[in-house]
Design a protein around this motif. Structure first.
Motif, mmCIF file in Angstrom:
data_model
loop_
_atom_site.group_PDB
_atom_site.id
_atom_site.type_symbol
_atom_site.label_atom_id
_atom_site.label_comp_id
_atom_site.label_asym_id
_atom_site.label_seq_id
_atom_site.Cartn_x
_atom_site.Cartn_y
_atom_site.Cartn_z
ATOM 1 N N ASN A 58 4.805 3.998 -7.420
ATOM 2 C CA ASN A 58 4.400 4.676 -6.190
ATOM 3 C C ASN A 58 3.715 3.622 -5.328
ATOM 4 O O ASN A 58 3.650 2.459 -5.720
ATOM 5 C CB ASN A 58 3.482 5.873 -6.474
ATOM 6 N N TRP A 59 3.200 4.014 -4.187
ATOM 7 C CA TRP A 59 2.572 3.043 -3.295
ATOM 8 C C TRP A 59 1.052 3.151 -3.277
ATOM 9 O O TRP A 59 0.394 2.659 -2.368
ATOM 10 C CB TRP A 59 3.162 3.179 -1.894
ATOM 11 N N LYS A 60 0.496 3.776 -4.315
ATOM 12 C CA LYS A 60 -0.959 3.886 -4.409
ATOM 13 C C LYS A 60 -1.608 2.557 -4.782
ATOM 14 O O LYS A 60 -2.781 2.337 -4.504
ATOM 15 C CB LYS A 60 -1.333 4.954 -5.446
ATOM 16 N N GLY A 61 -0.853 1.656 -5.438
ATOM 17 C CA GLY A 61 -1.442 0.415 -5.937
ATOM 18 C C GLY A 61 -1.476 -0.715 -4.944
ATOM 19 O O GLY A 61 -1.776 -1.856 -5.313
ATOM 20 N N MET A 62 -1.190 -0.455 -3.672
ATOM 21 C CA MET A 62 -1.197 -1.501 -2.648
ATOM 22 C C MET A 62 -2.644 -1.742 -2.192
ATOM 23 O O MET A 62 -3.316 -0.823 -1.724
ATOM 24 C CB MET A 62 -0.305 -1.085 -1.489
ATOM 25 N N VAL A 63 -3.114 -2.996 -2.328
ATOM 26 C CA VAL A 63 -4.538 -3.254 -2.125
ATOM 27 C C VAL A 63 -4.848 -4.341 -1.105
ATOM 28 O O VAL A 63 -6.008 -4.505 -0.710
ATOM 29 C CB VAL A 63 -5.231 -3.618 -3.466
ATOM 30 N N ASP A 64 -3.844 -5.135 -0.657
ATOM 31 C CA ASP A 64 -4.163 -6.230 0.251
ATOM 32 C C ASP A 64 -2.991 -6.548 1.168
ATOM 33 O O ASP A 64 -1.901 -5.999 1.028
ATOM 34 C CB ASP A 64 -4.607 -7.474 -0.518
ATOM 35 N N TRP A 65 -3.264 -7.478 2.114
ATOM 36 C CA TRP A 65 -2.262 -7.915 3.072
ATOM 37 C C TRP A 65 -2.237 -9.438 3.121
ATOM 38 O O TRP A 65 -3.279 -10.092 3.168
ATOM 39 C CB TRP A 65 -2.578 -7.392 4.471
ATOM 40 N N HIS A 66 -1.027 -9.999 3.137
ATOM 41 C CA HIS A 66 -0.811 -11.428 3.358
ATOM 42 C C HIS A 66 -0.311 -11.641 4.787
ATOM 43 O O HIS A 66 0.035 -10.683 5.490
ATOM 44 C CB HIS A 66 0.267 -11.970 2.415
ATOM 45 N N VAL A 67 -0.191 -12.906 5.195
ATOM 46 C CA VAL A 67 0.561 -13.258 6.393
ATOM 47 C C VAL A 67 1.387 -14.497 6.063
ATOM 48 O O VAL A 67 0.955 -15.368 5.300
ATOM 49 C CB VAL A 67 -0.352 -13.502 7.614
#
Length: 300
Positions: A58-67
């Motif tokens: 699922n998408w609950k485990g998304m915790v950060d953002w890169h660039v």
């Protein structure tokens, strides 16, 4: 940071052929990323994606953002984590689709977290970013929009900024003041034929284009990207047709011009619905301003 040649990525995907679909198009980012927001700052192209968790279902485990950035559309630099849930006091889950824009020498990073929309700021397009408000810029259920996700920011030629938000067929827009962190009036609801989520607005030859994933009637997947056009960023928008069928569980993307060529950035499925990969394709316009549909092969 790490420089990653596209060709290396393509080879890596091929080595995982037993568990990874054959994409039929180049994958430009490593790991599992999705929802790419592509921007050009100082003649360099940056992609701000969300970051799927490896092995997630699922998408609950998304915790950060890169660039990621590139000068030539061939070699990409991963600048690492630029912002995460650890940097937010008011949300602790669902680090979902972002967008970023520059104004007056500052870079404003709009993000989804916990079903609400926040904004962070930095002096650099590669961060680090800091939560600008310490609270959401747009809260869930405002203007009757239940799914407050997928921010997209657009600055018109006259300097007026607009923030588009929403999902599950509910779309809103709010004007922003020049500081880019203060709302200028209430959220307005927009009607957009076929809209499901992930709106992206760009302007070409005086026409405002709104592109977005759609979910065909009776289907669970929002895997096709449609577009509508208008003479104003507030509409009314006229439905035009399909840009791409991703043949995936879902699609989400952005359109931008870089070195005199327009591109569509989008994601496709990875080893599972939940481990997505970012791709791109050249995009062209017809003489009448319509977008030429992009065809990609089905996943195998």
């Amino acid at each position: 940071m790490k420089k990653i040649p596209i060709k290396t990525l393509v080879i890596a995907v091929g080595l995982q052929a037993l568990t990874t679909p054959v994409f039929g198009q180049e994958v430009i980012l490593p790991d599992f990323h999705a929802d790419p927001s592509a921007r050009v700052f100082d003649e360099k192209l940056y992609v701000y994606p969300s970051h799927d968790a490896e092995g997630a279902r699922n998408w609950k485990g998304m915790v950060d953002w890169h660039v990621f950035s590139t000068d030539d559309m061939e070699t990409w630099t991963d600048h690492g984590v630029i912002f995460s849930l650890e940097d937010i006091a008011w949300a602790d889950e669902e680090a979902w689709a972002p967008d970023c824009i520059e104004r007056n020498g500052k870079y404003y990073f709009y993000f989804t977290a916990g079903g609400e929309i926040g904004v962070a700021v930095s002096d650099s397009p590669i961060g680090p970013f800091k939560d600008a408000l310490g609270k959401p810029l747009v809260r869930k259920h405002e203007a009757g929009i239940e799914y407050m996700i997928d921010p997209n920011v657009f600055i018109d030629d006259d300097g007026q900024a607009f923030l588009y938000v929403g999902g599950a067929k509910q779309l809103g827009v709010v004007k922003l003041k020049e500081d880019m962190i203060t709302r200028d009036g209430p959220i307005q609801r927009l009607d957009m034929k076929g809209f499901y989520e992930g709106l992206w607005v760009h302007k070409h030859n005086g026409i405002y284009y709104a592109s977005y994933p759609t979910r065909p009637p009776g289907q669970r997947e929002a895997n096709r990207m449609f577009y509508s056009t208008a003479k104003s960023p507030l509409g009314p928008f006229e439905f035009k047709g399909e840009i791409i069928d991703s043949h995936s569980f879902n699609v989400h993307g952005s359109i931008t011009e870089f070195k005199d060529q327009w591109y569509l950035f989008y994601h496709v499925e990875g080893p599972s619905h939940w481990e997505r990969r970012v791709s791109m394709a050249p995009l062209s316009y017809n003489d009448d301003g319509t977008i030429q549909p992009i065809e990609i092969p089905p996943l195998k």
